[in-house]
Design a protein around this motif. Structure first.
Motif, short mmCIF file in Angstrom:
data_model
loop_
_atom_site.label_atom_id
_atom_site.label_comp_id
_atom_site.label_asym_id
_atom_site.label_seq_id
_atom_site.Cartn_x
_atom_site.Cartn_y
_atom_site.Cartn_z
N ASN A 1 -7.72 -0.25 -1.55
CA ASN A 1 -7.60 -0.90 -0.24
C ASN A 1 -7.98 -2.38 -0.33
O ASN A 1 -7.46 -3.20 0.40
N LEU B 1 2.25 -1.96 6.33
CA LEU B 1 1.12 -1.36 5.62
C LEU B 1 1.29 0.16 5.63
O LEU B 1 1.34 0.77 6.70
N ILE C 1 -5.01 -4.25 -1.53
CA ILE C 1 -4.01 -4.29 -0.44
C ILE C 1 -4.44 -5.32 0.61
O ILE C 1 -3.63 -6.08 1.12
N ASN C 2 -5.73 -5.36 0.90
CA ASN C 2 -6.28 -6.31 1.87
C ASN C 2 -5.96 -7.75 1.45
O ASN C 2 -5.50 -8.57 2.28
N LEU D 1 2.51 -7.49 11.77
CA LEU D 1 1.96 -6.35 11.04
C LEU D 1 2.50 -5.03 11.60
O LEU D 1 2.44 -4.79 12.81
N SER E 1 -8.15 -1.93 4.51
CA SER E 1 -6.98 -2.77 4.22
C SER E 1 -6.86 -3.93 5.20
O SER E 1 -6.27 -4.96 4.88
N ILE F 1 -2.26 -8.41 1.97
CA ILE F 1 -1.86 -8.59 3.39
C ILE F 1 -2.21 -10.01 3.83
O ILE F 1 -1.42 -10.68 4.50
N VAL G 1 2.58 -0.63 10.72
CA VAL G 1 1.92 0.41 9.92
C VAL G 1 2.94 1.53 9.69
O VAL G 1 3.72 1.85 10.59
N GLY H 1 0.80 -1.22 0.00
CA GLY H 1 0.00 0.00 0.00
C GLY H 1 0.83 1.27 0.00
O GLY H 1 0.34 2.34 0.40
#
Ligand code: PGA
Length: 242
Positions: free
Chosen positions: A100, A119, A103-104, A154, A144, A107, A156, A88
């Motif tokens: 999104n 992300l 991107i989801n 994960l 996302s 992931i 961000v 993303g």
């Protein structure tokens, strides 16, 4: 601190080797964690020449595992070389119209293959001027991360689009507010565990401003573009303590 470099579409295999010959020595004593994301053809060389201290990641990958997807690279293909991925990034969102939803899916596949995922989220200048930053961030995060449970792999990265590659810097208070908002959104999605999710800041991070950025609450590291291409400047950032 977690110090990540995004080389974007720069460097050849030889330049990758030359970078690490110099960079490895410069960061041998750092206490920070370091990640470098070269473009695909340089990932094997980066893995070969980077010191064990440096994690290697990809800048993107496709959500399908294999098949008729000309020009795409899968997590299955990448997992022999690296275990981090940026997803993303604003180049993907704004230059290649990535949604999104896409991107989801990426992931989900990335986590399935045990990748650490960074992300990237952030508002454009227009959205900032319309005071839509929180709205954009909450939409990017919730869409996302739809259907995804808390995962310690994960991360961000908050990257205001208008700061990336422009040399401009966001005000300290804007960074503080955006990071606090992201933390609260993650807590809504994942509960208290989200306190441990690393939130990186990105956009024209340089040796001159990284110390100040590191001091902001809820900033757990940085994602560096331009300044990660030069071993000296990136090492200066990687060697800066909080
Ligand atoms: P920049 O890029 O440091 O050159 O602004 C950051 C990024 O795009 O991740």
């Amino acid at each position: 601190m977690f110090v990540a470099g995004n080389w974007k579409m720069n460097k050849t295999v030889k330049e990758t080797k030359d970078f690490f010959n110099e960079f490895n020595k410069l960061v041998s004593k750092t206490k920070n964690e370091i990640l470098i994301c070269p473009s695909f053809p340089c990932i094997p060389a980066a893995k070969q020449f980077a010191s064990k201290k440096v994690f290697i990641g990809a800048q993107d990958a496709f959500f399908e595992e294999k098949g008729e997807f000309t020009g795409k690279v899968s997590f299955l293909q990448l997992k022999d070389f690296c275990d981090f991925v940026l997803l993303g990034h604003s180049d993907q969102r704004h230059k290649f119209s990535e949604s999104n939803q896409s991107i989801n899916k990426k992931i989900k596949t990335a986590l399935k293959f045990n990748f650490n995922v960074i992300l990237c989220v952030g508002e454009t200048l227009e959205e900032k001027e319309e005071e839509k930053t929180n709205l954009v961030l909450s939409e990017q995060l919730s869409d996302s991360l739809k259907g995804i449970f808390f995962n310690s792999k994960l991360f961000v990265a908050y990257e205001p689009v208008w700061v990336i590659g422009t040399g401009k810097t966001a005000k300290q208070n804007d960074v503080f507010e955006a990071h606090s908002f992201i933390r609260s959104q993650l807590t809504e999605l994942f509960g208290e565990k989200a306190n441990s999710t690393k939130i990186l800041y990105g956009g024209s991070v340089k040796p001159e401003n990284c110390k100040e950025i590191f001091s902001i609450k809820n900033v757990d590291g940085v994602l560096v573009g331009g300044a990660s291409l030069n071993p000296k400047t990136f090492a200066q950032i990687a060697n800066t303590a909080k």
